[in-house]
Write a protein that holds these residues in place. Structure first.
Motif, short mmCIF file in Angstrom:
data_model
loop_
_atom_site.label_atom_id
_atom_site.label_comp_id
_atom_site.label_asym_id
_atom_site.label_seq_id
_atom_site.Cartn_x
_atom_site.Cartn_y
_atom_site.Cartn_z
N LEU A 145 16.57 59.40 30.80
CA LEU A 145 16.94 59.14 31.07
C LEU A 145 18.67 58.24 31.32
O LEU A 145 18.46 57.20 31.33
N PHE A 146 19.85 58.82 30.79
CA PHE A 146 20.82 57.56 30.63
C PHE A 146 21.97 58.19 31.48
O PHE A 146 22.62 59.03 31.77
N GLY A 147 22.44 57.43 32.30
CA GLY A 147 23.78 56.73 33.56
C GLY A 147 24.31 56.05 34.05
O GLY A 147 23.98 54.81 33.78
N ARG A 148 24.58 55.69 34.97
CA ARG A 148 25.37 55.13 35.69
C ARG A 148 24.36 54.41 36.88
O ARG A 148 24.60 55.25 37.87
N LEU A 149 23.60 53.73 36.92
CA LEU A 149 22.91 52.94 37.93
C LEU A 149 23.18 52.25 38.61
O LEU A 149 24.40 51.82 39.05
N ILE A 150 23.51 53.07 39.95
CA ILE A 150 24.23 53.81 41.05
C ILE A 150 23.64 52.38 42.57
O ILE A 150 24.45 52.32 43.72
N GLY A 151 21.90 52.74 42.46
CA GLY A 151 21.75 52.32 43.64
C GLY A 151 20.73 51.63 43.15
O GLY A 151 19.65 52.56 42.07
#
Length: 194
Positions: A145-151
């Motif tokens: 999974l590639f994405g923005r770590l938001i929490g």
């Protein structure tokens, strides 16, 4: 030993004092200056200390005969392109053992087809340092999974990474939660051909 400390420091936009303060433990600007000019011998310990302060690998500070450096022809700012006041070079990026790459096959988010995203793997105890950054997270069965770590929730008492909340980059994507990954990799360098 011939070093490229001055060139790397200038390419990073740091002063002698900036580097001296970033060293652990801190030192003086005069000491960094002497190490740059060769009036003081650069030991391996000093090389490692200065490399850490500059955020590069120690090998990046050693000038090797076959090393390619790129001359800085211009400096770009909101008022336009200007010639540098002093000759400068840029040290091309070099891979480290903890690096993994993501090859972008089709545009998504701010990334374009053909981009290469260099990511640095980090262990669960450092996951908090990746908040609000793009990360690659391994999942079961060879998926990612590639994405923005938001929490992040946790860490778990057993020393795991806890639950990570990621926002994938595609339009209309929904938040996804991944529990206790063994590692994640933070995006650190974007290589893009124009």
């Amino acid at each position: 030993m011939i070093t490229a400390i001055r060139e790397v420091r200038r390419a990073k936009g740091m002063t002698l004092d900036d580097v001296a303060r970033a060293c652990v433990p801190p030192t003086t600007a005069q000491t960094i200056g002497r190490l740059e000019t060769g009036t003081r011998t650069v030991s391996v310990a000093w090389l490692n200390r200065i490399a850490a302060a500059l955020g590069v690998q120690a090998a990046d500070l050693v000038t090797l005969p076959d090393r390619v450096e790129i001359a800085v022809a211009a400096l770009l700012d909101p008022s336009g392109a200007h010639a540098p006041r002093q000759p400068a070079t840029i040290v091309p990026p070099s891979a480290a053992p903890e690096h993994v790459a993501v090859s972008v096959q089709a545009g998504v988010g701010e990334y374009r087809a053909g981009d290469q995203i260099w990511c640095a793997r980090i262990a669960p105890d450092r996951f908090a340092s990746a908040l609000n950054r793009d990360v690659l997270v391994p999942r079961p069965a060879g998926r990612f999974l590639f994405g923005r770590l938001i929490g992040r929730e946790g860490p778990e008492p057993a020393g795991g990474g806890g639950k990570l909340h990621l926002l994938p980059l595609g339009p209309g994507s929904r938040q996804q939660v991944v529990a206790d990954p063994a590692w994640i990799a933070t995006a650190v360098t974007l290589v893009r051909s124009l």
